[in-house]
Write an enzyme that holds these catalytic residues in place. Structure first.
Site, PDB file in Angstrom:
ATOM      1  CB  SER A 194      -0.897   0.120   1.364  1.00  7.03           C
ATOM      2  OG  SER A 194      -1.573   1.115   1.451  1.00  7.03           O
ATOM      3  CG  ASP A 214      -3.496   3.785  -0.901  1.00  3.95           C
ATOM      4  OD1 ASP A 214      -4.327   3.514  -2.021  1.00  3.95           O
ATOM      5  OD2 ASP A 214      -3.420   2.764   0.145  1.00  3.95           O
ATOM      6  CG  ASN A 240      -6.261   6.109   6.210  1.00  6.18           C
ATOM      7  OD1 ASN A 240      -7.061   6.048   5.585  1.00  6.18           O
ATOM      8  ND2 ASN A 240      -5.425   5.457   6.919  1.00  6.18           N
ATOM      9  N   GLY A 297       0.182  -0.720  13.115  1.00  2.00           N
ATOM     10  CA  GLY A 297       0.194  -2.020  12.841  1.00  2.00           C
ATOM     11  C   GLY A 297       1.047  -2.507  11.454  1.00  2.00           C
TER      12      GLY A 297
HETATM   13  P1  NG1 Z   1      -1.358   1.656  11.242  1.00  2.00           P
HETATM   14  O1  NG1 Z   1      -0.114   1.579  10.714  1.00  2.00           O
HETATM   15  O2  NG1 Z   1      -1.720   0.521  11.984  1.00  2.00           O
HETATM   16  O3  NG1 Z   1      -1.737   3.122  11.896  1.00  2.00           O
HETATM   17  C1  NG1 Z   1      -2.289   2.287   8.872  1.00  2.00           C
HETATM   18  C2  NG1 Z   1      -3.283   3.405   8.832  1.00  2.00           C
HETATM   19  C3  NG1 Z   1      -4.612   2.521   8.898  1.00  2.00           C
HETATM   20  C4  NG1 Z   1      -4.951   1.627   7.808  1.00  2.00           C
HETATM   21  C5  NG1 Z   1      -3.697   0.592   7.858  1.00  2.00           C
HETATM   22  C6  NG1 Z   1      -3.630  -0.008   6.600  1.00  2.00           C
HETATM   23  C7  NG1 Z   1      -3.220   5.593   9.923  1.00  2.00           C
HETATM   24  C8  NG1 Z   1      -3.318   6.568  11.073  1.00  2.00           C
HETATM   25  N1  NG1 Z   1      -3.186   4.310   9.912  1.00  2.00           N
HETATM   26  O4  NG1 Z   1      -2.409   1.779   9.968  1.00  2.00           O
HETATM   27  O5  NG1 Z   1      -5.801   3.451   9.019  1.00  2.00           O
HETATM   28  O6  NG1 Z   1      -5.072   2.370   6.789  1.00  2.00           O
HETATM   29  O7  NG1 Z   1      -2.200   1.714   7.455  1.00  2.00           O
HETATM   30  O8  NG1 Z   1      -3.203   0.331   5.330  1.00  2.00           O
HETATM   31  O9  NG1 Z   1      -3.462   6.159   8.762  1.00  2.00           O
HETATM   32 ZN    ZN Z   2      -3.746   1.034   0.317  1.00  4.16          ZN
END
Ligand code: NG1
Ligand code: ZN
Length: 541
Positions: A74, A280, A374, A502
Site C-alpha cells: 500500500s 495510495d 486517511n 500495525g
Molecule cells: P497503522 O500503521 O496500524 O496505523 C495504517 C493506517 C490505517 C490503515 C492501515 C492499513 C493511519 C493512522 N493508519 O495503519 O488507517 O489504513 O495503515 O493500510 O492512517
Molecule cells: Zn492502500
C-alpha cells in the site's frame, strides 16, 4: 494408498517438506499479521509468503470457496512489500486465522508439516481435499512476482488451484473474490464495465464535460484509471498524474503523503477550484483536494464519509425509507466530523484502526458508511436495505419518492461494497457533487476541520505500548497515559492519543487542538515524552 504404499497425504507432506527448504526463515526475523496482513522489507517476505500460500489453501478448503491473496504494501516505500488474505465475501481474514497466520509464518521449515497438520485438525480440514480455490493479485512493486510465486508454491503444494490475475488494485482483488463466490461476472474487464456503466447511468451527461485530476502515487491506480477513463470519456475527463513513468511509488505523492503533510502532492498542476484527487499505492484510499484563492484544501476520509452519509440520508428521507443509517469511524476521525454527523441525527461509532474493524461494525446498520480519516472506506447495504430499495424502485408511483429510491439503487451499484475502492469512490464523489450541485467549497464548508498533527515516533519496540477504548487510551506501560493527560490539560480544548502502528515500525501520536500551532506543540511534546518514557524503561531492563 498408492501402489507403492505411500498415502496421498504422505505425498503432500513430502512435497511441503521439500519446497519449504527453499523458504527458510532468515535468522532473527519475526513476522506478524498486523493491521493489513504482513508488511516488511520485500527481500525477507518470501518465506512468510510461502507459508501464507499454505494457509490460504487451508482456509479455502475450510470454507469450500474461493479466497484471495493480495500482494501489496500500500502506502509503504517501494522496497517494502506485504500480503493479506481476503475472505470469500471480500472481507479481511478472520481473527482466529490471523493468529494461525502469525504462528505458521514463524514456524521453521523443519516443523512446518507438523504445525500444518495441527491446524488442519483444529480447523477440521482435510489437507488433501480438493475443494476451494485461490485468486492472487499484486500491485506494481518490483518484488511482486517473487512473492506471488512463493504464495503459489505454498497453495499448490496443498493441491489448491491458483488463479493469478496479475497486476491489480487491492479493491479489484476483493471484488473479484466476492463476485466469484456469488457466481457473478468476475473478471477485471467485468469490473471496469460494471462500474463504468453504473457511473454513466447515475451521472448522466451535461453540455459541459467536467474534468478531474488524479495523483496516482506512481502506483497501480494509474493502470486502473487509464483503463476505465476511455469508457467514461463522453461524460468526464480524467487526467492521470504520477502514473509511475518517472517518479517512485508513494514518494512525495499519494494519499498518505498528502494526509500527513497536509499539502499538495508533487507532480499535479492544478488550477483554482479544479476537482483533484490523490490515491495510495494500491488504490484503496482516496482524498479530494482543491485550491481557492491560492490556498490548498484537502477533504479527507471524514469529509467523504459525511458527504456520503448526508447524501444517502437525504435520499432515504425523501424516499420515506425506514432503514437505519450510521457512520463508523476510528479515533483518527476529526472531532468536527463526529459533531457534524451527530447534529444531523446520524449515529456515529468509533472502532480500532483497520478496515476489518470498521467493515464489521458497519454491517450492523442497514446502510453503514465507514471511513478512516486517511481515505479508506465504503458503504455497505444490508440485504434488507437492498430488498426494500429494489421493491420500491419498481412499485413506487409517487414522483419524488421514486426519483430518490432510483438514485439510491443506482448509487448502491456505484459502490464497491467488498472494500473501500479509490477508483469507484472518486466516481461516487463526482456523482454526488454533480447531482447536488456542490462546489468543492460548499462541500468543505459542511463543517470546519479542527487543526491536527500526526507524528511517527521511532522507539525500540513499539509493542511495548498497549491501548484500550478503541485505541484512545494507553493501558500499558503504566503511568504513560497519565503523562499524556497532563500534557493535554495544558490546552483548553484538545485531544491526543498514542498507538503503535500495525503497518510500520513506529508509534503514532495524533493531536487535535483549537489551533494548528497548539496541535503541533502538543503532538511534539507527547512524542518526545513517549520516546523518553520508553528509553527510561529500556535502561532499567
Ligand atoms: P497503522 O500503521 O496500524 O496505523 C495504517 C493506517 C490505517 C490503515 C492501515 C492499513 C493511519 C493512522 N493508519 O495503519 O488507517 O489504513 O495503515 O493500510 O492512517
Ligand atoms: Zn492502500
Amino acid at each position: 494408498m498408492s501402489g507403492d504404499g505411500v498415502s496421498p497425504l504422505e505425498v503432500t507432506l513430502e512435497t511441503v517438506r521439500a519446497t519449504a527448504s527453499n523458504y527458510n526463515i532468515p535468522p532473527d526475523v519475526k513476522y506478524a499479521y498486523g493491521t493489513a496482513g504482513f508488511r516488511c522489507k520485500a527481500d525477507i517476505l518470501p518465506p512468510a509468503a510461502y507459508r501464507m500460500g499454505l494457509l490460504a489453501a487451508l482456509r479455502a478448503k475450510s470454507v469450500k470457496a474461493t479466497i484471495g491473496v493480495m500482494v501489496t504494501a500500500s502506502h509503504n516505500p517501494p522496497e517494502d512489500n506485504g500480503l493479506k488474505v481476503v475472505e470469500p465475501q471480500g472481507e479481511m481474514l478472520l481473527p482466529r486465522w490471523e493468529h494461525y497466520s502469525t504462528q505458521l509464518s514463524n514456524t521453521d521449515s523443519a516443523s512446518l508439516v507438523e504445525v500444518l497438520q495441527d491446524f488442519s485438525d483444529e480447523a477440521e480440514v482435510t489437507l488433501t481435499s480438493s475443494r476451494g480455490k485461490l485468486v492472487v493479485g499484486r500491485d506494481t512493486r518490483e518484488s511482486g512476482p517473487d512473492i506471488v510465486a512463493a504464495v503459489t508454491a505454498g497453495a499448490e503444494n496443498l493441491q489448491c488451484k491458483v488463479h493469478n490475475i496479475g497486476v491489480c488494485t487491492t479493491p479489484q482483488l476483493h471484488w473479484i473474490v466476492k463476485q466469484t463466490n456469488i457466481s457473478k461476472p468476475n473478471t477485471l474487464q467485468d469490473y471496469y464495465r460494471t462500474f463504468a456503466d453504473s457511473f454513466i447511468h447515475l451521472y448522466g451527461k451535461d453540455d459541459v464535460k467536467h474534468s478531474i485530476k488524479v495523483d496516482c502515487a506512481n502506483g497501480v491506480g494509474a493502470i486502473a484509471l487509464r483503463t476505465i477513463a476511455p469508457l467514461l470519456s463522453d461524460h468526464i475527463d480524467i487526467t492521470i498524474c504520477n502514473d509511475g513513468s518517472t517518479g517512485r511509488l508513494n514518494e512525495n505523492c499519494g494519499a498518505d503523503f498528502v494526509k500527513l503533510m497536509q499539502n499538495a502532492p508533487r507532480g499535479v498542476n492544478y488550477v483554482e477550484n479544479e476537482h483533484c484527487y490523490t490515491i495510495d499505492g494500491d488504490a484503496d484510499r482516496s482524498l479530494f483536494f482543491y485550491s481557492q484563492d491560492h490556498k490548498f484544501y484537502m477533504l479527507d476520509g471524514d469529509k467523504i464519509a459525511t458527504l456520503f452519509a448526508w447524501f444517502l440520508n437525504s435520499l432515504m428521507q425523501e424516499a420515506e425509507l425506514n432503514l437505519s443509517l450510521g457512520v463508523v469511524q476510528t479515533a483518527y476521525a476529526n472531532g468536527s466530523s463526529t459533531s457534524y454527523l451527530y447534529s444531523k441525527g446520524i449515529p456515529v461509532v468509533c472502532v480500532p484502526t483497520g478496515v476489518k474493524h470498521l467493515h464489521k461494525r458497519a454491517e450492523d446498520f442497514d446502510v453503514g458508511v465507514y471511513f478512516e480519516a486517511n481515505g479508506h472506506g465504503t458503504v455497505l447495504f444490508s440485504d434488507t436495505a437492498m430488498e426494500m430499495i429494489n421493491i420500491r424502485s419498481v412499485r413506487e408511483t409517487r414522483k419524488t419518492q421514486k426519483s430518490a429510491v432510483t438514485r439510491l439503487l443506482a448509487f448502491s451499484k456505484l459502490i464497491n461494497t467488498a472494500v473501500g475502492d479509490a477508483v469507484t469512490n472518486i466516481l461516487a464523489i463526482e456523482t454526488i457533487l454533480k447531482l447536488c450541485k456542490l462546489s468543492p467549497a460548499s462541500w468543505n464548508e459542511m463543517y470546519a476541520d479542527l487543526p491536527y498533527r500526526q507524528l511517527k515516533i521511532n522507539i525500540r519496540d513499539r509493542d511495548i505500548i498497549k491501548t484500550t477504548d478503541a485505541e484512545r487510551k494507553i493501558s500499558s506501560p503504566e503511568g504513560m497515559q497519565e503523562k499524556v493527560d497532563a500534557l493535554v490539560s495544558d490546552f483548553s480544548s484538545a485531544r491526543c492519543f498514542v498507538r503503535p502502528s500495525g503497518t510500520e515500525n513506529c508509534v503514532r501520536v495524533h493531536a487535535e487542538c483549537a489551533t494548528q500551532r497548539e496541535a503541533d506543540t502538543l503532538a511534539m511534546s507527547v512524542g518526545s515524552m513517549v520516546f523518553d518514557f520508553t528509553e527510561a524503561l529500556y535502561s532499567r531492563l
